[in-house]
Write an enzyme that holds these catalytic residues in place. Structure first.
Site, mmCIF file in Angstrom:
data_model
loop_
_atom_site.group_PDB
_atom_site.id
_atom_site.type_symbol
_atom_site.label_atom_id
_atom_site.label_comp_id
_atom_site.label_asym_id
_atom_site.label_seq_id
_atom_site.Cartn_x
_atom_site.Cartn_y
_atom_site.Cartn_z
ATOM 1 N N HIS A 28 -33.766 57.018 48.305
ATOM 2 C CA HIS A 28 -34.477 57.945 49.188
ATOM 3 C C HIS A 28 -34.089 57.718 50.647
ATOM 4 O O HIS A 28 -34.062 58.664 51.447
ATOM 5 C CB HIS A 28 -35.987 57.782 49.001
ATOM 6 C CG HIS A 28 -36.733 59.078 49.079
ATOM 7 N ND1 HIS A 28 -36.361 60.204 48.362
ATOM 8 C CD2 HIS A 28 -37.816 59.451 49.804
ATOM 9 C CE1 HIS A 28 -37.188 61.191 48.627
ATOM 10 N NE2 HIS A 28 -38.081 60.773 49.509
ATOM 11 N N TYR A 53 -37.561 66.072 59.930
ATOM 12 C CA TYR A 53 -36.325 65.491 60.465
ATOM 13 C C TYR A 53 -36.088 65.871 61.916
ATOM 14 O O TYR A 53 -35.278 65.247 62.591
ATOM 15 C CB TYR A 53 -35.135 65.893 59.580
ATOM 16 C CG TYR A 53 -35.255 65.310 58.202
ATOM 17 C CD1 TYR A 53 -35.031 63.957 57.979
ATOM 18 C CD2 TYR A 53 -35.647 66.092 57.131
ATOM 19 C CE1 TYR A 53 -35.177 63.405 56.725
ATOM 20 C CE2 TYR A 53 -35.787 65.547 55.866
ATOM 21 C CZ TYR A 53 -35.558 64.206 55.677
ATOM 22 O OH TYR A 53 -35.717 63.665 54.432
#
Length: 312
Positions: free
Chosen positions: A245, A280
């Protein structure tokens, strides 16, 4: 069945017995429910309520206000509300209440934790390490690392890949993500090299799953836990901590830092909602802030002391 005017504790004990003997919940789960129920009993008693039918939505809201004042974590409050909601659903089934006062009451949202990611140098330190040419498992591990970082794959997506999903000529792959949705992704040059080396080795190994792209030493498809362990071991050998991940997060943040194209990153990650990808942008801002603090001449200057006023 308890009487509607039965003591609060008596009804709770009946509920806990129901969870233990009818639902077959574990002792650990039963203890967690018991703690949540005790908190609920104290809430009702503090407000002078003697039966469960006395509980109203305001009762629950007041309890939530108290929980927040005691700095209880949002996740804990969410769990408590879930326990209480299940309890009142049980009371409805037993005709001990006429409504579920927890319905419609929302728990505070947990603060969104930014995903951990590595900088390109940290990843390169592992991916550029020399691999023994006579160790097929090491070649497989490098191919898994390269492909995960190159394509931003989820762990389950990586594990489910088949040989026919990869098109080395077109430098692309077809991956099946959440909701059984497929997407086509480009594969980077270094990942292509690593895949070719692994496929050469794979062809010489015993394989009991002809379709699986990544197999273990027994010739079976790599499992999720096996992939995690092999990646962690390979990274640890080079002084890094890496899990699948983290590679996916690094892929997303590095791509966004370079391109600024949020929509493209959303498509590559397989996010159905762009709000999921927007986390992000925070990572990107953190990166930019660090660059600014390190490079901008005014960011490092100390604030001059203010001159004292002259009262002469």
């Amino acid at each position: 069945m308890a009487h509607p005017n039965a003591p609060l504790n008596q009804v709770v004990q009946q509920y806990l017995d129901y969870l233990a003997y009818n639902k077959r919940y574990s002792p650990h789960t039963i203890n967690a429910y018991a703690r949540d129920m005790q908190r609920l009993i104290e809430t009702l008693e503090d407000q002078g309520h003697r039966t469960w039918a006395d509980a109203q939505a305001d009762t629950i809201r007041d309890a939530m206000v108290t929980a927040r004042k005691t700095h209880l974590a949002p996740k804990s409050i969410q769990r408590i509300l879930s326990s209480w909601r299940s309890f009142f659903t049980y009371l409805l089934q037993q005709n001990l209440v006429k409504l579920n006062p927890v319905n419609g009451i929302r728990a505070p949202k947990s603060p969104r934790k930014l995903p951990n990611s590595l900088d390109p140098d940290q990843i390169s330190q592992v991916l550029n390490a020399t691999i023994a040419s006579d160790d097929p498992m090491a070649m497989r591990d490098k191919a898994m690392l390269e492909l995960t970082y190159s394509c931003g794959l989820r762990l389950a997506e990586l594990a489910s890949l088949n040989v026919f999903d990869i098109d080395l000529t077109d430098a692309s792959l077809i991956v099946t993500g959440k909701g059984n949705k497929t997407r086509q992704l480009p594969i980077g040059r270094q990942a292509i090299v690593a895949l070719k080396l692994w496929l050469q080795q794979r062809g010489q190994l015993k394989c009991y799953d002809a379709n699986a792209l990544f197999i273990n030493h027994r010739g079976q498809r790599m499992g999720l836990r096996g992939i995690q362990m092999r990646m962690a071991n390979m990274a640890a050998a080079h002084g890094q901590h890496i899990h699948p991940h983290m590679l996916r997060h690094s892929f997303a943040s590095h791509l966004l830092q370079s391109s600024g194209d949020l929509r493209a990153v959303q498509e590559l990650l397989g996010h159905s909602n762009i709000s999921t990808t927007q986390v992000y942008t925070h990572l990107d801002y953190q990166h930019l802030a660090k660059v600014y603090d390190k490079a901008h001449p005014r960011a490092q200057e100390k604030t001059p002391l203010k001159e004292k006023p002259n009262h002469d």
